[in-house]
Design a protein around this motif. Sequence first.
Motif, PDB file in Angstrom:
ATOM      1  N   PHE A 198      79.120   3.172  78.713  1.00  0.00           N
ATOM      2  CA  PHE A 198      77.915   2.661  78.066  1.00  0.00           C
ATOM      3  C   PHE A 198      78.196   2.068  76.693  1.00  0.00           C
ATOM      4  CE2 PHE A 198      75.937   5.526  81.163  1.00  0.00           C
ATOM      5  CZ  PHE A 198      74.942   4.711  81.652  1.00  0.00           C
ATOM      6  N   GLY A 199      79.436   2.199  76.212  1.00  0.00           N
ATOM      7  CA  GLY A 199      79.782   1.622  74.923  1.00  0.00           C
ATOM      8  C   GLY A 199      79.197   2.376  73.750  1.00  0.00           C
ATOM      9  N   VAL A 200      79.065   3.709  73.871  1.00  0.00           N
ATOM     10  CA  VAL A 200      78.512   4.541  72.804  1.00  0.00           C
ATOM     11  C   VAL A 200      79.466   5.697  72.541  1.00  0.00           C
ATOM     12  CG1 VAL A 200      76.125   3.934  73.357  1.00  0.00           C
ATOM     13  CG2 VAL A 200      77.166   5.934  74.440  1.00  0.00           C
ATOM     14  N   SER A 201      79.193   6.471  71.502  1.00  0.00           N
ATOM     15  CA  SER A 201      80.023   7.630  71.192  1.00  0.00           C
ATOM     16  C   SER A 201      79.602   8.822  72.052  1.00  0.00           C
ATOM     17  CB  SER A 201      79.895   7.993  69.715  1.00  0.00           C
ATOM     18  OG  SER A 201      78.582   8.456  69.429  1.00  0.00           O
ATOM     19  N   VAL A 202      80.502   9.796  72.177  1.00  0.00           N
ATOM     20  CA  VAL A 202      80.200  11.001  72.951  1.00  0.00           C
ATOM     21  C   VAL A 202      79.042  11.763  72.316  1.00  0.00           C
ATOM     22  CG1 VAL A 202      81.112  13.250  73.675  1.00  0.00           C
ATOM     23  CG2 VAL A 202      82.553  11.200  73.852  1.00  0.00           C
ATOM     24  N   GLU A 203      79.019  11.847  70.989  1.00  0.00           N
ATOM     25  CA  GLU A 203      77.954  12.584  70.299  1.00  0.00           C
ATOM     26  C   GLU A 203      76.592  11.928  70.547  1.00  0.00           C
ATOM     27  OE1 GLU A 203      80.792  11.645  68.988  1.00  0.00           O
ATOM     28  OE2 GLU A 203      81.759  13.626  68.807  1.00  0.00           O
ATOM     29  N   TRP A 204      76.556  10.600  70.481  1.00  0.00           N
ATOM     30  CA  TRP A 204      75.281   9.901  70.712  1.00  0.00           C
ATOM     31  C   TRP A 204      74.815  10.104  72.144  1.00  0.00           C
ATOM     32  CZ3 TRP A 204      72.911   6.386  73.772  1.00  0.00           C
ATOM     33  CH2 TRP A 204      71.743   5.789  73.291  1.00  0.00           C
ATOM     34  N   LEU A 205      75.746  10.004  73.085  1.00  0.00           N
ATOM     35  CA  LEU A 205      75.381  10.172  74.492  1.00  0.00           C
ATOM     36  C   LEU A 205      74.875  11.581  74.745  1.00  0.00           C
ATOM     37  CD1 LEU A 205      75.360   9.001  77.373  1.00  0.00           C
ATOM     38  CD2 LEU A 205      77.693   9.848  77.648  1.00  0.00           C
ATOM     39  N   ASP A 206      75.521  12.581  74.140  1.00  0.00           N
ATOM     40  CA  ASP A 206      75.087  13.972  74.294  1.00  0.00           C
ATOM     41  C   ASP A 206      73.651  14.141  73.802  1.00  0.00           C
ATOM     42  OD1 ASP A 206      74.995  16.676  74.684  1.00  0.00           O
ATOM     43  OD2 ASP A 206      76.250  17.183  72.969  1.00  0.00           O
ATOM     44  N   ARG A 207      73.352  13.585  72.637  1.00  0.00           N
ATOM     45  CA  ARG A 207      71.990  13.696  72.087  1.00  0.00           C
ATOM     46  C   ARG A 207      70.975  12.963  72.953  1.00  0.00           C
ATOM     47  NH1 ARG A 207      74.664  12.483  67.235  1.00  0.00           N
ATOM     48  NH2 ARG A 207      73.810  10.368  67.317  1.00  0.00           N
ATOM     49  N   ASP A 208      71.386  11.828  73.524  1.00  0.00           N
ATOM     50  CA  ASP A 208      70.446  11.034  74.309  1.00  0.00           C
ATOM     51  C   ASP A 208      70.171  11.659  75.685  1.00  0.00           C
ATOM     52  OD1 ASP A 208      68.803   8.714  74.192  1.00  0.00           O
ATOM     53  OD2 ASP A 208      70.101   7.734  75.650  1.00  0.00           O
ATOM     54  N   LEU A 209      71.191  12.285  76.263  1.00  0.00           N
ATOM     55  CA  LEU A 209      71.009  12.910  77.575  1.00  0.00           C
ATOM     56  C   LEU A 209      70.201  14.193  77.494  1.00  0.00           C
ATOM     57  CD1 LEU A 209      74.574  12.530  79.168  1.00  0.00           C
ATOM     58  CD2 LEU A 209      72.489  11.346  79.872  1.00  0.00           C
ATOM     59  N   ALA A 210      70.305  14.911  76.390  1.00  0.00           N
ATOM     60  CA  ALA A 210      69.715  16.254  76.279  1.00  0.00           C
ATOM     61  C   ALA A 210      68.217  16.297  76.612  1.00  0.00           C
ATOM     62  CB  ALA A 210      69.991  16.830  74.898  1.00  0.00           C
ATOM     63  N   PRO A 211      67.382  15.416  76.042  1.00  0.00           N
ATOM     64  CA  PRO A 211      65.946  15.493  76.374  1.00  0.00           C
ATOM     65  C   PRO A 211      65.662  15.221  77.848  1.00  0.00           C
ATOM     66  CG  PRO A 211      66.306  14.135  74.417  1.00  0.00           C
ATOM     67  CD  PRO A 211      67.640  14.378  75.024  1.00  0.00           C
ATOM     68  N   PHE A 212      66.398  14.297  78.461  1.00  0.00           N
ATOM     69  CA  PHE A 212      66.188  14.002  79.876  1.00  0.00           C
ATOM     70  C   PHE A 212      66.557  15.201  80.750  1.00  0.00           C
ATOM     71  CE2 PHE A 212      67.277   9.530  78.374  1.00  0.00           C
ATOM     72  CZ  PHE A 212      65.955   9.139  78.302  1.00  0.00           C
ATOM     73  N   ILE A 213      67.617  15.896  80.379  1.00  0.00           N
ATOM     74  CA  ILE A 213      68.035  17.072  81.151  1.00  0.00           C
ATOM     75  C   ILE A 213      67.056  18.223  80.939  1.00  0.00           C
ATOM     76  CG2 ILE A 213      69.872  18.782  81.432  1.00  0.00           C
ATOM     77  CD1 ILE A 213      71.856  16.614  80.573  1.00  0.00           C
ATOM     78  N   ALA A 214      66.620  18.420  79.695  1.00  0.00           N
ATOM     79  CA  ALA A 214      65.696  19.517  79.391  1.00  0.00           C
ATOM     80  C   ALA A 214      64.363  19.347  80.111  1.00  0.00           C
ATOM     81  CB  ALA A 214      65.474  19.604  77.883  1.00  0.00           C
ATOM     82  N   SER A 215      63.929  18.110  80.260  1.00  0.00           N
ATOM     83  CA  SER A 215      62.659  17.852  80.956  1.00  0.00           C
ATOM     84  C   SER A 215      62.844  17.690  82.459  1.00  0.00           C
ATOM     85  CB  SER A 215      62.006  16.594  80.385  1.00  0.00           C
ATOM     86  OG  SER A 215      62.855  15.462  80.551  1.00  0.00           O
ATOM     87  N   GLU A 216      64.061  17.938  82.943  1.00  0.00           N
ATOM     88  CA  GLU A 216      64.398  17.881  84.366  1.00  0.00           C
ATOM     89  C   GLU A 216      64.210  16.486  84.964  1.00  0.00           C
ATOM     90  OE1 GLU A 216      62.283  20.922  86.439  1.00  0.00           O
ATOM     91  OE2 GLU A 216      63.373  22.553  85.460  1.00  0.00           O
ATOM     92  N   ARG A 217      64.377  15.481  84.143  1.00  0.00           N
ATOM     93  CA  ARG A 217      64.320  14.119  84.658  1.00  0.00           C
ATOM     94  C   ARG A 217      65.700  13.645  85.102  1.00  0.00           C
ATOM     95  NH1 ARG A 217      60.838   9.926  81.613  1.00  0.00           N
ATOM     96  NH2 ARG A 217      60.733   9.205  83.770  1.00  0.00           N
ATOM     97  N   LEU A 218      66.731  14.333  84.644  1.00  0.00           N
ATOM     98  CA  LEU A 218      68.093  14.134  85.148  1.00  0.00           C
ATOM     99  C   LEU A 218      68.583  15.455  85.725  1.00  0.00           C
ATOM    100  CD1 LEU A 218      69.929  11.977  82.433  1.00  0.00           C
ATOM    101  CD2 LEU A 218      69.314  11.278  84.757  1.00  0.00           C
ATOM    102  N   ALA A 219      68.976  15.445  86.981  1.00  0.00           N
ATOM    103  CA  ALA A 219      69.427  16.672  87.644  1.00  0.00           C
ATOM    104  C   ALA A 219      70.908  16.898  87.355  1.00  0.00           C
ATOM    105  CB  ALA A 219      69.179  16.583  89.152  1.00  0.00           C
ATOM    106  N   CYS A 220      71.189  17.323  86.138  1.00  0.00           N
ATOM    107  CA  CYS A 220      72.571  17.568  85.754  1.00  0.00           C
ATOM    108  C   CYS A 220      72.599  18.533  84.578  1.00  0.00           C
ATOM    109  CB  CYS A 220      73.267  16.253  85.389  1.00  0.00           C
ATOM    110  SG  CYS A 220      72.550  15.416  83.953  1.00  0.00           S
ATOM    111  N   ARG A 221      73.809  18.936  84.179  1.00  0.00           N
ATOM    112  CA  ARG A 221      73.961  19.751  82.979  1.00  0.00           C
ATOM    113  C   ARG A 221      75.240  19.323  82.263  1.00  0.00           C
ATOM    114  NH1 ARG A 221      77.269  24.293  82.958  1.00  0.00           N
ATOM    115  NH2 ARG A 221      78.480  24.647  84.861  1.00  0.00           N
TER     116      ARG A 221
END
Length: 523
Positions: free
Chosen positions: A452-475
């Motif tokens: 995606f052309g981003v940093s690992v820290e940014w991606l971690d922060r961006d994925l977290a809300p989607f995972i917490a709200s169960e919109r992404l089935a991953c951890r």
Amino acid sequence: MGEPQYLSYPQLSLAQSVFTIASPYASSQSKQTSLTALQDGIRENKMAPLYAYLAHPQTGKINASGESGSAALSPTRSRQSTSGQQSSNTAAGTPSPEHMLRRTSSINTPSIVGVLGGKKDTSVDLPWDEKLYEELKAENEKELAAIQKEEDDAVERSGETEIQNARGKRAEYYAQIGDKDKALEAFEKLIEKTAILGSKIDIVLAIIRIGLFFDDKLLVKKNIDRAGLLVESGGDWDRRNRLKAYQGLHLLTIRAHNLAAPLLLDSLSTFTSTELCPYSSLVVYATLAGAVSLPRRDFKSKVVDAPEIRAIFGSDAETDRLSALAGSASAGPGEGDEHAADTEMSEATTTPKPTAVNLTTLARGSADAEAQALAEPVMDFRPLASMIQSLYSGTYTTFFTSLAAVEQHFLTTDRFLYEHRTWYVREMRLRAYAQLLASYKVVSLESMARSFGVSVEWLDRDLAPFIASERLACRIDRVKGVVETRRSGEKSKQYGDVVRQGDQLITKLQKYGQVVRLRGSER
């Protein structure tokens, strides 16, 4: 049913000019261009009420203090009358339009700049000229007196048709000069005396455009439902197609992209509602709605490969251009062609080659088509074309860059798209994440961030809300530095759906039982 009527006013392009002047994201050059267009429109159409509504020193909507000022000169309806209407709807047992439009915050403050949420930029202002206002007002009074004389003469010497024509002129003139309340009142009186179904539909469509002009979503919703009933009772083909475009645009403004996409995409090949928006804008709206809401297969056939869209965005195939101009249906792959289409996409270049397209190059065959093309704005569709191509082909670095450009060039510059721009960008990121993760059981954070052309820290922060709200089935496992997907079986999904629907049914039955018991006790 005759030719459509009342199509000329209000001019929604003027509302876009007002938005550009007040928008904090518009450039100085675009603000000055919009200011000139607005001033010319006010003078040309003698728009004294709109001029006062926008520029009055105390109540002007695009000056520093106007949004919080008195509504004495405002053509919008008062909040009190709106709330009273909502109360009567609730008492009558019908759902409140406000409840149906809960996705948008500007519903509570109908205003021509309401979508900005109070974040106005006052660097460019519409100057107030008392002498000009009095001149415009005198012109309005003179024209209205002439219309009244025409109606009086028709009452004395002519029939009902001539009387209705004079009343129609008055209603349309109020719409022309930007007097919302009087225009609505005149159109309502006109529709009461109109027996022809086609004319009734035209009047309701004019009321919808007034609502769109002043961003009154309650008014728009109410009259779209009203127009739908009239069309279903016997409306002709042209008015049915016009209403489809109106419905799609309204749904876009209330963030119902999944409902707007089919209507807007269907309108591409039969579009005649140029009083609503230019055809190139309709292509943008349809593409954006389809990109965020359609399943991958439909996205491919109805957006990526649609000849109407390819002709506008730019295509190497001349047949696609001709098909779009002829109004042919989208020629995407059928159900059995998915594998072949995927193979073709993987072999094609990931970066599309569209250029800024002026629609005058596409108009062929009739004077009307050429005139319409000449009226179209010149747009650079490259960011939007790149976004849909890169999303479908999985070129995620290009996708993120294109998405940012789409936000800058389309979402923040269009009054119908502005309010939900943040939501749209977030949903498109979610769609890209879900599409990538669908191909893996485990993927490293570093690899995904690189894609995606981003940093690992940014991606971690961006994925977290989607995972917490169960919109992404991953951890996310930060120790191992990986993202692990969780795929529940089809049976488990069906079981979960049954349990959820059963809970909803039980809740409804319990509420129904309470109502029955209460009515029984009253007896």
